[in-house]
Design an enzyme around this catalytic site. Structure first.
Site, PDB file in Angstrom:
ATOM      1  N   THR A   1     -42.504  19.056 -21.764  1.00 17.17           N
ATOM      2  CA  THR A   1     -43.490  19.839 -21.020  1.00 17.17           C
ATOM      3  C   THR A   1     -44.125  18.990 -19.912  1.00 17.17           C
ATOM      4  O   THR A   1     -44.141  17.759 -19.988  1.00 17.17           O
ATOM      5  CB  THR A   1     -44.552  20.407 -21.988  1.00 17.17           C
ATOM      6  OG1 THR A   1     -45.379  21.294 -21.260  1.00 17.17           O
ATOM      7  CG2 THR A   1     -45.404  19.318 -22.616  1.00 17.17           C
TER       8      THR A   1
ATOM      9  N   LYS B   1     -41.359  33.450 -10.985  1.00 12.86           N
ATOM     10  CA  LYS B   1     -42.651  34.011 -10.587  1.00 12.86           C
ATOM     11  C   LYS B   1     -43.369  32.958  -9.776  1.00 12.86           C
ATOM     12  O   LYS B   1     -43.317  31.794 -10.074  1.00 12.86           O
ATOM     13  CB  LYS B   1     -43.514  34.299 -11.814  1.00 12.86           C
ATOM     14  CG  LYS B   1     -42.873  35.217 -12.800  1.00 12.86           C
ATOM     15  CD  LYS B   1     -43.651  35.210 -14.087  1.00 12.86           C
ATOM     16  CE  LYS B   1     -42.916  36.002 -15.154  1.00 12.86           C
ATOM     17  NZ  LYS B   1     -41.675  35.343 -15.558  1.00 12.86           N
TER      18      LYS B   1
ATOM     19  N   MET C   1     -51.581  24.950 -14.022  1.00 11.11           N
ATOM     20  CA  MET C   1     -51.873  26.039 -13.070  1.00 11.11           C
ATOM     21  C   MET C   1     -53.358  26.066 -12.695  1.00 11.11           C
ATOM     22  O   MET C   1     -53.950  27.130 -12.613  1.00 11.11           O
ATOM     23  CB  MET C   1     -51.463  27.401 -13.672  1.00 11.11           C
ATOM     24  CG  MET C   1     -49.988  27.493 -13.940  1.00 11.11           C
ATOM     25  SD  MET C   1     -49.517  29.057 -14.707  1.00 11.11           S
ATOM     26  CE  MET C   1     -49.601  28.647 -16.436  1.00 11.11           C
TER      27      MET C   1
ATOM     28  N   PRO D   1     -39.740  18.819 -16.628  1.00 14.21           N
ATOM     29  CA  PRO D   1     -40.614  18.993 -15.475  1.00 14.21           C
ATOM     30  C   PRO D   1     -39.951  18.830 -14.106  1.00 14.21           C
ATOM     31  O   PRO D   1     -40.574  19.094 -13.087  1.00 14.21           O
ATOM     32  CB  PRO D   1     -41.668  17.907 -15.675  1.00 14.21           C
ATOM     33  CG  PRO D   1     -41.035  16.891 -16.549  1.00 14.21           C
ATOM     34  CD  PRO D   1     -39.990  17.570 -17.366  1.00 14.21           C
TER      35      PRO D   1
ATOM     36  N   VAL E   1       0.856  -1.205   0.000  1.00 15.79           N
ATOM     37  CA  VAL E   1       0.000   0.000   0.000  1.00 15.79           C
ATOM     38  C   VAL E   1       0.881   1.241   0.000  1.00 15.79           C
ATOM     39  O   VAL E   1       0.680   2.180  -0.776  1.00 15.79           O
ATOM     40  CB  VAL E   1      -0.931   0.004   1.241  1.00 15.79           C
ATOM     41  CG1 VAL E   1      -1.793   1.246   1.248  1.00 15.79           C
ATOM     42  CG2 VAL E   1      -1.790  -1.241   1.268  1.00 15.79           C
TER      43      VAL E   1
ATOM     44  N   ASP F   1     -36.267  30.138 -13.748  1.00 10.69           N
ATOM     45  CA  ASP F   1     -37.559  30.271 -13.081  1.00 10.69           C
ATOM     46  C   ASP F   1     -37.486  29.698 -11.680  1.00 10.69           C
ATOM     47  O   ASP F   1     -36.591  28.927 -11.358  1.00 10.69           O
ATOM     48  CB  ASP F   1     -38.620  29.488 -13.861  1.00 10.69           C
ATOM     49  CG  ASP F   1     -38.999  30.199 -15.136  1.00 10.69           C
ATOM     50  OD1 ASP F   1     -38.573  31.341 -15.307  1.00 10.69           O
ATOM     51  OD2 ASP F   1     -39.715  29.591 -15.945  1.00 10.69           O
TER      52      ASP F   1
HETATM   53  N1  SAH Z   1     -43.529  25.716 -19.453  1.00 12.82           N
HETATM   54  C1  SAH Z   1     -43.972  24.758 -18.459  1.00 12.82           C
HETATM   55  C2  SAH Z   1     -45.260  25.196 -17.804  1.00 12.82           C
HETATM   56  C3  SAH Z   1     -45.150  26.433 -16.982  1.00 12.82           C
HETATM   57  S1  SAH Z   1     -46.639  26.821 -16.170  1.00 12.82           S
HETATM   58  C4  SAH Z   1     -44.091  23.373 -19.095  1.00 12.82           C
HETATM   59  O1  SAH Z   1     -43.984  23.254 -20.302  1.00 12.82           O
HETATM   60  O2  SAH Z   1     -44.281  22.429 -18.356  1.00 12.82           O
HETATM   61  C5  SAH Z   1     -46.367  26.101 -14.576  1.00 12.82           C
HETATM   62  C6  SAH Z   1     -47.340  24.972 -14.355  1.00 12.82           C
HETATM   63  O3  SAH Z   1     -46.884  23.794 -15.008  1.00 12.82           O
HETATM   64  C7  SAH Z   1     -47.484  24.567 -12.908  1.00 12.82           C
HETATM   65  O4  SAH Z   1     -48.377  25.418 -12.208  1.00 12.82           O
HETATM   66  C8  SAH Z   1     -48.063  23.183 -13.058  1.00 12.82           C
HETATM   67  O5  SAH Z   1     -49.416  23.198 -13.402  1.00 12.82           O
HETATM   68  C9  SAH Z   1     -47.279  22.680 -14.254  1.00 12.82           C
HETATM   69  N2  SAH Z   1     -46.061  21.951 -13.833  1.00 12.82           N
HETATM   70  C10 SAH Z   1     -44.805  22.264 -14.130  1.00 12.82           C
HETATM   71  N3  SAH Z   1     -43.947  21.363 -13.589  1.00 12.82           N
HETATM   72  C11 SAH Z   1     -44.702  20.469 -12.942  1.00 12.82           C
HETATM   73  C12 SAH Z   1     -44.418  19.310 -12.176  1.00 12.82           C
HETATM   74  N4  SAH Z   1     -43.171  18.872 -11.990  1.00 12.82           N
HETATM   75  N5  SAH Z   1     -45.460  18.624 -11.636  1.00 12.82           N
HETATM   76  C13 SAH Z   1     -46.726  19.044 -11.833  1.00 12.82           C
HETATM   77  N6  SAH Z   1     -47.050  20.128 -12.535  1.00 12.82           N
HETATM   78  C14 SAH Z   1     -46.062  20.832 -13.090  1.00 12.82           C
END
Ligand code: SAH
Length: 474
Positions: A332, A271, A384, A226, A23, A249
């Site tokens: 998305t 936001k 949302m 997501p 070692v 974001d």
């Molecule tokens: N541009 C994003 C959406 C933005 S609006 C997309 O394409 O997914 C934000 C909303 O997206 C949240 O309020 C919720 O409704 C949804 N969202 C985003 N990420 C999420 C997650 N991991 N689980 C559940 N809902 C989600």
């Protein structure tokens, strides 16, 4: 972070190794490679150590005795590689008293530093550490990195090192230089340098790459998916790692932000419902300003930037200001979260179409075409929608959708804290209240929602167990 990785310069520095077995031999080899002046102390020292080339002195002495009569203050570092527990503790104590860095092999408690597994492409060194928790796992990761990094990358690094002064002279600003290096390392010239050892003339090279290292910045509108970092696209990851500044974001997870280049500036322009921490027009202006300073700007958005993400507005502002841009789509929420909940958006038996809507405030909800949303054999995915869920179910039912249409609410979809709650349309807002569902959450309405129970596969709790098992195996 349990340890801070640092690279230490040991050239011509005195280092002590206690122990004379195999070692100690491996550790001494490493120290000699780093140019250290090594002293190996043990009663018995293997021939292989004595035969090592380099700056090494072997001292055949009983270690307790050596420690008693020697002054250690000139030593920079100690490696203790004996198999005697009492002796190891004693060496550690002496090292501590003298303020010398010490590593006791295979005993984390008796270390003031630990050695990472390394991939050596001198002068490029990659260190991998599990903070002492799973060294075998660190070594496995090392094997992967070994395969990923070209063997001759060191040649390129040495070439770049020789070019640094000229580049500094010709390109006065940090940003210009950063761009130049990125151009060089992304170009085929780099591969040629590595493959052939060819050393292009530095002035010619700078002139060739210079026009592209000009001051024009660019904005990349990037979808981060997501939540699960593994759902990032390869392109998203590349842009995140090349960015000078990242505007993100609120929804972007810390796991994803961890993947951004270390020295990039991170700015949260997120936001939350009703609270705009940075007004949209100010975000647009920030993107423009930073790009006009010549920076590579990454605008990182949850999911896909063009799905309820105001990506369109940001791009319009950039276009107006004549700022260059690229768009990197992301998964998305409707696609990612339903997959992780076991809900197919279309299914020959239950739904031939799917509609994504947002129901976030009265303005957006009032403009919805309720009769076309309240259709059978269609999946409705609501972004949302938590606040207006009661209004949503009431309108769908009064426009003809059955009260007992299945619904699923997916909270924190694709993440370790994902929850999926199922029920019927007429109980939607109760389900949200009773289960204390919080944003981000997605509402899925339609026959396919009932498949969540049958097809669920993602179990975050099991995922953790699985990870623990991997560590144990290692
Ligand atoms: N541009 C994003 C959406 C933005 S609006 C997309 O394409 O997914 C934000 C909303 O997206 C949240 O309020 C919720 O409704 C949804 N969202 C985003 N990420 C999420 C997650 N991991 N689980 C559940 N809902 C989600």
């Amino acid at each position: 972070m349990e340890y801070l990785p640092i690279n230490i310069d040991l050239k011509n520095k005195k280092c002590l190794v206690f122990g004379g077995g195999p070692v100690a031999y491996r550790k001494i080899q490493m120290l000699l490679k780093a140019g250290a002046q090594v002293f190996c102390v043990a009663q018995r020292i293997n021939e292989s150590i004595k035969n090592l080339d380099g700056n090494i002195t072997t001292i055949h002495k009983e270690i307790f005795y050596y420690l008693q009569y020697s002054n250690l203050s000139s030593f920079r570092l100690i490696i203790s590689a004996t198999d005697n527990d009492k002796l190891s503790h004693h060496i550690y104590k002496v090292a501590q008293l003298n303020n010398i860095l010490i590593n006791t092999v295979d005993n984390k408690q008796l270390c003031t530093y630990i050695s990472p597994a390394i991939v050596n492409r001198d002068p490029i060194i990659v260190s991998i550490s599990s903070s002492g928790s799973a060294p075998v796992l660190a070594r496995k990761i090392r094997e992967k990195i070994e395969k990923a990094i070209p063997h001759n990358i060191g040649i390129l690094a040495k070439f770049a090192s020789g070019l640094r002064d000229s580049v500094k002279h010709i390109l006065p600003t940090l940003l210009q230089r950063k761009k130049f290096w990125e151009q060089l390392f992304n170009s085929s010239i780099s591969s040629r340098i590595m493959d052939t050892g060819l050393q292009p003339n530095s002035h010619e090279l700078i002139n060739k790459l210079l026009p592209e290292s000009n001051n024009e910045g660019e904005v990349f509108l990037v979808g981060a998916g997501p939540g699960d970092p593994e759902l990032l696209t390869i392109k998203a990851l590349r842009v995140m790692q090349e960015a000078d500044v990242v505007f993100h974001d609120r929804l972007i997870s810390s796991e994803i932000l961890e993947l951004v280049r270390r020295d990039a500036e991170l700015i949260n322009v997120g936001k939350s419902m009703g609270h705009h921490s940075v007004e949209q027009k100010d975000t647009n202006q920030l993107l423009i300003d930073h790009a006009q300073q010549g920076k590579r700007v990454c605008r990182l958005k949850g999911g896909d930037p063009f799905v309820f993400g105001r990506g369109g507005e940001e791009i319009q502002a950039l276009k107006k200001a004549r700022v260059k841009y690229q768009i990197v789509p992301g998964i998305t929420a409707a696609i990612g979260c339903t997959s992780y909940a076991g809900i197919p958006l279309t299914h020959r038996d239950f739904a031939q179409s799917t509609v994504f809507v947002t129901a976030h405030c009265k303005d957006s909800i009032d403009t919805l075409d309720w009769s076309s949303l309240a259709k059978e054999k269609q999946t409705l995915v609501v972004y949302m929608g938590l606040m207006k869920s009661q209004y949503l179910s009431k309108n769908l039912i009064s426009n003809g959708l059955s009260k007992i249409t299945p619904v699923a609410i997916i909270e924190n979809g694709t993440c370790h804290n994902q929850r999926v709650i199922s029920g019927n349309l007429n109980e939607l807002s109760d389900l949200i209240d009773q289960n204390k569902i919080k944003s981000p959450a997605l509402i899925v309405i339609g026959e396919v929602a009932k498949l969540a129970n049958e097809l669920a596969w993602f179990n975050p709790e099991n995922e953790n167990v699985f990870q623990d098992q991997i560590l144990e195996l290692a």
